[in-house]
Write a protein that holds these residues in place. Structure first.
Motif, PDB file in Angstrom:
ATOM      1  N   GLY A   1      22.341   6.121 -57.484  1.00 11.65           N
ATOM      2  CA  GLY A   1      21.818   7.427 -57.846  1.00 11.65           C
ATOM      3  C   GLY A   1      20.564   7.468 -58.679  1.00 11.65           C
ATOM      4  O   GLY A   1      20.162   8.537 -59.129  1.00 11.65           O
ATOM      5  N   ARG A   2      19.907   6.334 -58.917  1.00 10.30           N
ATOM      6  CA  ARG A   2      18.665   6.356 -59.686  1.00 10.30           C
ATOM      7  C   ARG A   2      17.601   5.530 -58.991  1.00 10.30           C
ATOM      8  O   ARG A   2      17.914   4.674 -58.164  1.00 10.30           O
ATOM      9  N   PRO A   3      16.319   5.751 -59.314  1.00  6.77           N
ATOM     10  CA  PRO A   3      15.262   4.900 -58.759  1.00  6.77           C
ATOM     11  C   PRO A   3      15.408   3.465 -59.248  1.00  6.77           C
ATOM     12  O   PRO A   3      16.015   3.194 -60.290  1.00  6.77           O
ATOM     13  N   GLY A   4      14.832   2.528 -58.506  1.00  5.53           N
ATOM     14  CA  GLY A   4      14.871   1.125 -58.900  1.00  5.53           C
ATOM     15  C   GLY A   4      15.769   0.301 -58.017  1.00  5.53           C
ATOM     16  O   GLY A   4      16.511   0.833 -57.175  1.00  5.53           O
ATOM     17  N   SER A   5      15.726  -1.010 -58.231  1.00  2.00           N
ATOM     18  CA  SER A   5      16.495  -1.911 -57.376  1.00  2.00           C
ATOM     19  C   SER A   5      17.273  -2.968 -58.140  1.00  2.00           C
ATOM     20  O   SER A   5      18.115  -3.651 -57.563  1.00  2.00           O
ATOM     21  N   GLU A   6      17.011  -3.133 -59.455  1.00  2.00           N
ATOM     22  CA  GLU A   6      17.664  -4.186 -60.232  1.00  2.00           C
ATOM     23  C   GLU A   6      18.747  -3.621 -61.145  1.00  2.00           C
ATOM     24  O   GLU A   6      18.543  -2.607 -61.809  1.00  2.00           O
TER      25      GLU A   6
ATOM     26  N   GLY B   1       7.629  -1.337 -65.115  1.00  2.00           N
ATOM     27  CA  GLY B   1       8.158  -1.002 -63.799  1.00  2.00           C
ATOM     28  C   GLY B   1       7.686   0.325 -63.234  1.00  2.00           C
ATOM     29  O   GLY B   1       8.087   0.699 -62.118  1.00  2.00           O
ATOM     30  N   VAL B   2       6.840   1.039 -63.962  1.00  2.00           N
ATOM     31  CA  VAL B   2       6.321   2.312 -63.449  1.00  2.00           C
ATOM     32  C   VAL B   2       5.409   2.036 -62.251  1.00  2.00           C
ATOM     33  O   VAL B   2       4.599   1.102 -62.284  1.00  2.00           O
ATOM     34  N   PRO B   3       5.526   2.800 -61.161  1.00  2.00           N
ATOM     35  CA  PRO B   3       4.655   2.584 -60.000  1.00  2.00           C
ATOM     36  C   PRO B   3       3.179   2.600 -60.384  1.00  2.00           C
ATOM     37  O   PRO B   3       2.764   3.341 -61.279  1.00  2.00           O
ATOM     38  N   ARG B   4       2.381   1.795 -59.685  1.00  2.00           N
ATOM     39  CA  ARG B   4       0.969   1.612 -60.043  1.00  2.00           C
ATOM     40  C   ARG B   4       0.221   2.939 -60.190  1.00  2.00           C
ATOM     41  O   ARG B   4      -0.583   3.122 -61.111  1.00  2.00           O
ATOM     42  N   GLY B   5       0.465   3.870 -59.294  1.00  2.00           N
ATOM     43  CA  GLY B   5      -0.263   5.127 -59.327  1.00  2.00           C
ATOM     44  C   GLY B   5       0.055   5.997 -60.527  1.00  2.00           C
ATOM     45  O   GLY B   5      -0.674   6.959 -60.799  1.00  2.00           O
ATOM     46  N   LEU B   6       1.119   5.691 -61.259  1.00  2.00           N
ATOM     47  CA  LEU B   6       1.517   6.493 -62.413  1.00  2.00           C
ATOM     48  C   LEU B   6       1.278   5.778 -63.746  1.00  2.00           C
ATOM     49  O   LEU B   6       1.629   6.303 -64.801  1.00  2.00           O
ATOM     50  N   ARG B   7       0.686   4.586 -63.703  1.00  2.00           N
ATOM     51  CA  ARG B   7       0.580   3.792 -64.928  1.00  2.00           C
ATOM     52  C   ARG B   7      -0.376   4.388 -65.950  1.00  2.00           C
ATOM     53  O   ARG B   7      -0.133   4.292 -67.165  1.00  2.00           O
ATOM     54  N   LEU B   8      -1.454   5.004 -65.513  1.00  2.00           N
ATOM     55  CA  LEU B   8      -2.351   5.654 -66.468  1.00  2.00           C
ATOM     56  C   LEU B   8      -1.638   6.777 -67.202  1.00  2.00           C
ATOM     57  O   LEU B   8      -1.787   6.942 -68.420  1.00  2.00           O
ATOM     58  N   LEU B   9      -0.840   7.548 -66.474  1.00  2.00           N
ATOM     59  CA  LEU B   9      -0.080   8.628 -67.083  1.00  2.00           C
ATOM     60  C   LEU B   9       0.951   8.073 -68.056  1.00  2.00           C
ATOM     61  O   LEU B   9       1.169   8.619 -69.142  1.00  2.00           O
ATOM     62  N   ASP B  10       1.569   6.955 -67.667  1.00  2.00           N
ATOM     63  CA  ASP B  10       2.580   6.352 -68.537  1.00  2.00           C
ATOM     64  C   ASP B  10       1.959   5.854 -69.837  1.00  2.00           C
ATOM     65  O   ASP B  10       2.542   6.008 -70.911  1.00  2.00           O
ATOM     66  N   ARG B  11       0.772   5.266 -69.737  1.00  2.00           N
ATOM     67  CA  ARG B  11       0.095   4.817 -70.958  1.00  2.00           C
ATOM     68  C   ARG B  11      -0.300   6.007 -71.822  1.00  2.00           C
ATOM     69  O   ARG B  11      -0.211   5.960 -73.053  1.00  2.00           O
ATOM     70  N   ALA B  12      -0.735   7.082 -71.190  1.00  2.00           N
ATOM     71  CA  ALA B  12      -1.111   8.273 -71.946  1.00  2.00           C
ATOM     72  C   ALA B  12       0.081   8.867 -72.685  1.00  2.00           C
ATOM     73  O   ALA B  12      -0.060   9.390 -73.799  1.00  2.00           O
ATOM     74  N   ALA B  13       1.264   8.764 -72.088  1.00  2.00           N
ATOM     75  CA  ALA B  13       2.473   9.321 -72.701  1.00  2.00           C
ATOM     76  C   ALA B  13       2.838   8.616 -74.003  1.00  2.00           C
ATOM     77  O   ALA B  13       3.579   9.170 -74.821  1.00  2.00           O
ATOM     78  N   CYS B  14       2.302   7.409 -74.210  1.00  2.00           N
ATOM     79  CA  CYS B  14       2.604   6.671 -75.445  1.00  2.00           C
ATOM     80  C   CYS B  14       2.099   7.416 -76.680  1.00  2.00           C
ATOM     81  O   CYS B  14       2.577   7.176 -77.797  1.00  2.00           O
ATOM     82  N   ALA B  15       1.130   8.311 -76.484  1.00  2.00           N
ATOM     83  CA  ALA B  15       0.619   9.098 -77.608  1.00  2.00           C
ATOM     84  C   ALA B  15       1.661  10.073 -78.141  1.00  2.00           C
ATOM     85  O   ALA B  15       1.532  10.579 -79.258  1.00  2.00           O
TER      86      ALA B  15
END
Length: 240
Positions: free
Chosen positions: A172-177, A211-225
């Motif tokens: 029921g969640r994204p991911g494989s591990e 593990g964030v998909p490549r296309g979302l990594r800039l957004l993920d880094r921005a969220a660190c703020a």
């Protein structure tokens, strides 16, 4: 990683296929924060508790030059791999007195991506507090239940990233591990837990998730703020 686990969990963490390393970005950020906290001191004893395969300790080591870094883990398989990356490793449990270290011996503890795996996080934090000297530093990291994408997933009725309902498969969640997460915190919950466990001066910042998909990594880094929405929570606290 350990805390007097039931047999099934012990077998799970001794399986070489189970991931025991996290992203370098989080390890580097955490090490830089600790290096800044230790500035002006030399020869500090830093424990990497739950060191896994030693990858995080190896990433942190250049930032902690002049200090002694010791890896601690429960898993014999993880320690076997950690010995190739860390000069000093010891085996230890997390129940009271389970770490083979004297009271107040450590200047700092790295506790990276461990607490989410524990049956008894309260007992583990008590043990970390025991081995830290008064005023010693705790650098803890853990996945954020309230990460920016998890908020959207929950609204859509999807199991949040990082959370798991089984040690046998993804449901029921994204991911494989399957990685064995038993508990997850929000920033508010983590601050409250550390304060209740005898730590003070709790400061929380954010780190990205590898593990964030490549296309979302800039957004993920921005969220660190905004740490409460970041993928990974980094907590710096001191022992009372």
């Amino acid at each position: 990683m350990s805390t007097g686990r039931p047999a099934g969990l012990r077998d799970f963490y001794e399986n070489p296929a189970v991931p025991v390393a996290s992203g370098d970005a989080r390890s580097s950020r955490q090490a830089r924060l600790l290096a800044a906290a230790l500035r002006g001191t030399t020869g500090a004893l830093v424990l990497d508790v739950g060191c896994g395969d030693g990858t995080a300790a190896a990433t942190a080591a250049p930032h902690l030059a002049g200090h002694r870094l010791v890896g601690v883990d429960w898993s014999q398989d993880a320690l076997r791999r950690a010995r190739t990356r860390v000069d000093h490793v010891v085996r230890g449990e997390f129940e009271q007195g389970g770490l083979p270290l004297a009271d107040g011996c450590a200047d700092a503890v790295l506790f990276s991506e461990v607490i989410e795996h524990l049956v008894d996080p309260d007992g583990a934090l008590d043990e970390l507090r025991r081995v830290l000297r008064p005023g010693g530093h705790l650098m803890l990291s853990t996945p954020n239940l309230a990460a920016w994408y998890n908020r959207g997933l929950l609204l859509a009725g999807v199991q949040p990233v990082f959370s798991e309902v089984s040690l046998r498969g993804i449901h029921g969640r994204p991911g494989s591990e399957v990685v064995g997460h038993l508990r997850l915190c929000t920033a508010r919950a983590l601050r409250s837990l550390l304060t209740a466990s005898g730590f003070t001066d709790v400061r929380i910042s954010g780190a990205p998730f590898h593990g964030v998909p490549r296309g979302l990594r800039l957004l993920d880094r921005a969220a660190c703020a905004v740490p409460s929405a970041a993928s990974i929570l980094l907590a710096h606290a001191r022992r009372r």
